[in-house]
Design a protein around this motif. Structure first.
Motif, short mmCIF file in Angstrom:
data_model
loop_
_atom_site.label_atom_id
_atom_site.label_comp_id
_atom_site.label_asym_id
_atom_site.label_seq_id
_atom_site.Cartn_x
_atom_site.Cartn_y
_atom_site.Cartn_z
N ASP A 111 19.91 32.27 28.26
CA ASP A 111 20.17 33.41 29.15
C ASP A 111 21.38 34.15 28.64
N MET A 112 21.18 35.39 28.18
CA MET A 112 22.28 36.18 27.64
C MET A 112 23.08 36.88 28.73
N GLY A 113 22.56 36.91 29.96
CA GLY A 113 23.32 37.45 31.08
C GLY A 113 23.59 38.93 30.98
N TYR A 114 22.59 39.74 30.69
CA TYR A 114 22.79 41.18 30.58
C TYR A 114 22.78 41.81 31.97
N TYR A 115 23.76 42.63 32.24
CA TYR A 115 23.85 43.35 33.50
C TYR A 115 24.32 44.77 33.23
N ILE A 116 23.80 45.73 33.96
CA ILE A 116 24.25 47.11 33.86
C ILE A 116 25.01 47.44 35.13
N GLY A 117 26.17 48.06 35.00
CA GLY A 117 27.05 48.29 36.14
C GLY A 117 26.75 49.52 36.93
N TYR A 118 25.66 49.54 37.65
CA TYR A 118 25.35 50.65 38.54
C TYR A 118 25.63 50.24 39.97
N ASN A 119 25.86 51.21 40.82
CA ASN A 119 26.25 50.95 42.21
C ASN A 119 25.33 49.96 42.91
N THR A 120 24.03 50.07 42.74
CA THR A 120 23.11 49.20 43.44
C THR A 120 23.23 47.74 42.99
N LEU A 121 23.82 47.52 41.83
CA LEU A 121 23.94 46.16 41.32
C LEU A 121 25.33 45.57 41.50
N GLN A 152 26.23 41.82 40.75
CA GLN A 152 27.01 41.52 39.55
C GLN A 152 28.24 40.71 39.87
N GLU A 153 28.98 41.12 40.89
CA GLU A 153 30.22 40.42 41.20
C GLU A 153 29.95 38.97 41.56
N LYS A 154 28.86 38.71 42.25
CA LYS A 154 28.51 37.34 42.60
C LYS A 154 28.11 36.53 41.36
N ASN A 155 27.58 37.22 40.33
CA ASN A 155 27.15 36.54 39.12
C ASN A 155 28.29 36.32 38.13
N MET A 156 29.42 36.96 38.33
CA MET A 156 30.54 36.78 37.42
C MET A 156 31.19 35.43 37.72
N ILE A 157 31.46 34.67 36.68
CA ILE A 157 32.02 33.34 36.82
C ILE A 157 33.49 33.38 36.43
N LEU A 158 34.33 32.88 37.30
CA LEU A 158 35.77 32.88 37.07
C LEU A 158 36.11 32.22 35.74
N ASN A 159 36.90 32.91 34.93
CA ASN A 159 37.39 32.46 33.63
C ASN A 159 36.32 32.35 32.54
N LYS A 160 35.11 32.84 32.80
CA LYS A 160 34.08 32.83 31.76
C LYS A 160 34.25 34.05 30.86
N GLN A 161 34.18 33.83 29.55
CA GLN A 161 34.33 34.92 28.60
C GLN A 161 33.02 35.69 28.46
N TRP A 197 36.64 37.17 33.23
CA TRP A 197 36.68 37.53 34.65
C TRP A 197 37.73 36.65 35.32
N THR A 198 38.71 37.27 35.96
CA THR A 198 39.76 36.52 36.66
C THR A 198 39.71 36.87 38.15
N ASP A 199 40.58 36.24 38.91
CA ASP A 199 40.61 36.51 40.34
C ASP A 199 41.15 37.91 40.65
N GLN A 200 41.69 38.61 39.66
CA GLN A 200 42.18 39.97 39.86
C GLN A 200 41.17 41.03 39.42
N CYS A 201 40.05 40.60 38.86
CA CYS A 201 39.00 41.53 38.43
C CYS A 201 38.17 41.95 39.63
N LYS A 202 37.56 43.15 39.51
CA LYS A 202 36.77 43.62 40.65
C LYS A 202 35.87 44.78 40.25
N TYR A 203 34.88 45.01 41.10
CA TYR A 203 34.03 46.20 41.05
C TYR A 203 34.45 47.06 42.22
N PHE A 204 34.46 48.39 42.02
CA PHE A 204 34.80 49.27 43.12
C PHE A 204 34.32 50.69 42.81
#
Length: 82
Positions: free
Chosen positions: A2-12, A16-25, A45-52
């Motif tokens: 699983d390459m984990g491809y995601y596109i950052g559009y509003n509906t996702l 996406q944020e739920k799929n991001m794993i803390l400290n994963k490169q 992805w750290t605890d200070q990262c976010k989507y907005f």
């Protein structure tokens, strides 16, 4: 694999944020206005990262840039690869 491809559009964004794993490169690719071209960065992805959504309605993602050792923000759409 699983390459984990995601596109950052509003509906996702929530998905996406739920799929991001803390400290994963990961690698993020997006169009950087500052550079006038698409760029790819090594990130984590750290605890200070976010989507907005910005005040003017742009989709944004703050990530930790491992190469620059600091936080950066992608605007518009982007691709994330694990």
């Amino acid at each position: 694999v699983d390459m984990g491809y995601y596109i950052g559009y509003n509906t996702l964004n929530n998905i996406q944020e739920k799929n991001m794993i803390l400290n994963k490169q990961f690698k993020i690719t997006y169009f950087a206005v500052k550079h006038g071209k698409h760029i790819t960065r090594n990130a984590t992805w750290t605890d200070q990262c976010k989507y907005f959504t910005s005040k003017v309605g742009n989709q944004m993602m703050t990530y930790f840039d491992m190469d620059a050792n600091g936080y950066r923000t992608a605007k518009g759409s982007w691709t994330v690869r694990f």
